[in-house]
Write an enzyme that holds these catalytic residues in place. Structure first.
Site, short mmCIF file in Angstrom:
data_model
loop_
_atom_site.label_atom_id
_atom_site.label_comp_id
_atom_site.label_asym_id
_atom_site.label_seq_id
_atom_site.Cartn_x
_atom_site.Cartn_y
_atom_site.Cartn_z
N TYR A 53 18.71 28.66 7.18
CA TYR A 53 17.55 29.57 7.53
C TYR A 53 17.64 29.69 9.16
O TYR A 53 17.85 28.75 9.90
CB TYR A 53 16.35 28.83 7.07
CG TYR A 53 16.19 28.99 5.46
CD1 TYR A 53 16.07 30.28 4.94
CD2 TYR A 53 15.91 27.90 4.73
CE1 TYR A 53 15.68 30.46 3.58
CE2 TYR A 53 15.98 28.14 3.40
CZ TYR A 53 15.61 29.34 2.89
OH TYR A 53 15.40 29.20 1.57
N LYS B 55 0.68 -1.08 0.06
CA LYS B 55 0.08 0.19 -0.19
C LYS B 55 0.81 1.36 0.00
O LYS B 55 2.17 1.41 0.22
CB LYS B 55 -0.82 -0.04 1.13
CG LYS B 55 -0.12 0.09 2.52
CD LYS B 55 -1.04 -0.49 3.67
CE LYS B 55 -0.38 -0.38 4.95
NZ LYS B 55 -1.25 -1.05 6.20
C1 PLP Z 1 -0.41 -1.89 6.70
C2 PLP Z 1 -0.93 -3.09 7.05
C3 PLP Z 1 -0.42 -4.40 7.27
C4 PLP Z 1 1.33 -4.27 7.66
O1 PLP Z 1 2.05 -3.69 8.52
P1 PLP Z 1 3.66 -3.43 8.58
O2 PLP Z 1 3.73 -2.97 9.91
O3 PLP Z 1 4.02 -2.48 7.66
O4 PLP Z 1 4.09 -4.83 8.42
C5 PLP Z 1 -0.79 -5.69 7.76
N1 PLP Z 1 -2.22 -5.52 7.98
C6 PLP Z 1 -2.91 -4.59 7.73
C7 PLP Z 1 -4.36 -4.61 7.94
C8 PLP Z 1 -2.48 -3.13 7.24
O5 PLP Z 1 -3.19 -2.38 7.32
#
Ligand code: PLP
Length: 359
Positions: free
Chosen positions: A254, A35
């Site tokens: 800055y 994702k």
């Molecule tokens: C994002 C997500 C994962 C993966 O999590 P990580 O900490 O990146 O391994 C797994 N299950 C769900 C439902 C998620 O939203």
């Protein structure tokens, strides 16, 4: 070559990290989470490499899944938030996307849809994170309704998500597991994100769902032996583009937040918050210049940052600078910027070229 800032992506490390996950959870199927543009690494390239290694992929929403399907990725893809509108179920059925069902509305859309083929459904149960999923109390009824629906494929996966698996001292994971184990549902189950996979062997069940660890970073709050063999996939690099000497009492950048306490040599590096380096990074944040540690000196600009290289030799225009990755853990930089490594990689902007290295 042009402007030298880039995110180097080591795909050998990516495959190695999948191997680490497989070894830790040998009896579970592996769903690789890609994702948010594969946590900023570039979803199409990462999914293309991972689909041969993983049993399925996961994204947040149908838009992310469509990007992968249009690019020719044909592995199963789970939508972790399910559908936001009823019509998305048609697309999901056409493109073999798996859907999360986590509330009554999503279940009714599924029950009343007229679909070309049944969908693989993952029923999300809230075991204590209180963010997504049906309550443990209502889960069996949801499960039975899915079983009865001609729009749901025969096998229904029941899954949950941990709130504190990154903290081995927390009681919450054991509490969530107890609730999850007590559910009266049948069929495959899934609970483990990266932290669950790495540190909670009792949480592996039939499917593990690692994301962050596949990119070679540790999600754990504490040092953990199972994270030590992970290899970072992303190494963010740039180069020195300007050098100057400043006298005691002169400031840099800055707001003049860094003031030379000694005669100092300052290297300007072609990378800034416009390239995904956090503006929050404090004076003293480590960077590697020609492989040697140096300290950030002065505020991060949009396109540049300044580094105190007084103690280093052989720094010249073009010297390589590593901001995180191989040789400099992402987590250490994230701490200096008051955030977590997840955020730093995920918000990497399109401006930064991703350069894939296969070996
Ligand atoms: C994002 C997500 C994962 C993966 O999590 P990580 O900490 O990146 O391994 C797994 N299950 C769900 C439902 C998620 O939203």
């Amino acid at each position: 070559m042009g402007r030298p800032s880039r995110a180097r992506l080591d795909f050998r490390a990516l495959r190695h990290n999948v191997g680490v996950a497989r070894q830790l959870a040998p009896r579970s199927r592996l769903m690789a989470v890609v994702k948010a543009n594969a946590y900023g690494h570039g979803a199409v390239a990462i999914a293309g490499a991972l689909q041969a290694e993983a049993d399925a992929l996961a994204v947040a929403c149908i838009e992310e899944a469509l990007e992968l399907r249009y690019a020719g990725i044909d592995a199963p893809i789970l939508l972790l938030e399910g559908c936001f509108e009823a019509h998305e179920l048609q697309t999901a059925a056409q493109l073999d996307l798996w859907v999360t069902i986590e509330n009554e509305r999503q279940l009714q859309w599924l029950e009343t849809a007229s679909l070309p083929a049944p969908l693989t459904c993952w029923l999300k149960v809230d075991t204590g994170m209180n963010r997504m999923g049906v309550s443990a109390l209502r889960a069996p009824a949801f499960f039975q309704r899915l079983k009865a629906s001609h729009n749901a494929a025969r096998e229904i996966v029941t899954y949950t998500h941990f709130a504190s698996a990154d903290d081995v001292a927390s009681q919450q994971t054991a509490q969530q597991l107890a609730i999850f184990d007590a559910l009266s549902v049948t069929g495959p189950r899934s609970a483990a994100n990266s932290a669950g996979l790495l540190a909670w062997p009792g949480a592996h069940y039939d499917w593990v769902r690692p994301g962050y660890m596949l990119y070679g970073n540790s999600p754990m709050m504490q040092d953990h032996p199972n994270t030590q063999t992970l290899l970072p996939v992303m190494t963010l690099t740039s180069a020195v583009i300007s050098l100057r000497d400043v006298a005691v009492g002169e400031s840099v950048g800055y707001g003049g937040t860094w003031v030379a306490q000694r005669a100092s040599r300052i290297a300007t590096v072609a990378i800034g918050y416009g390239d995904g380096y956090p503006r929050e990074a404090a004076n003293g944040t480590p960077v590697l210049v020609n492989g040697q540690r140096a300290a950030l000196a002065g505020r991060i600009s949009m396109d540049m940052m300044t580094v105190d290289v007084t103690a280093l030799d052989a720094v010249e225009l073009g010297s390589e600078v590593v901001l995180w990755g191989a040789g400099l853990p992402l987590a250490e930089v994230a701490r200096c910027a008051n955030t977590i490594g997840y955020e730093l990689v995920t918000r990497m902007p399109a401006r930064t070229p991703r350069i894939v290295v296969h070996d």
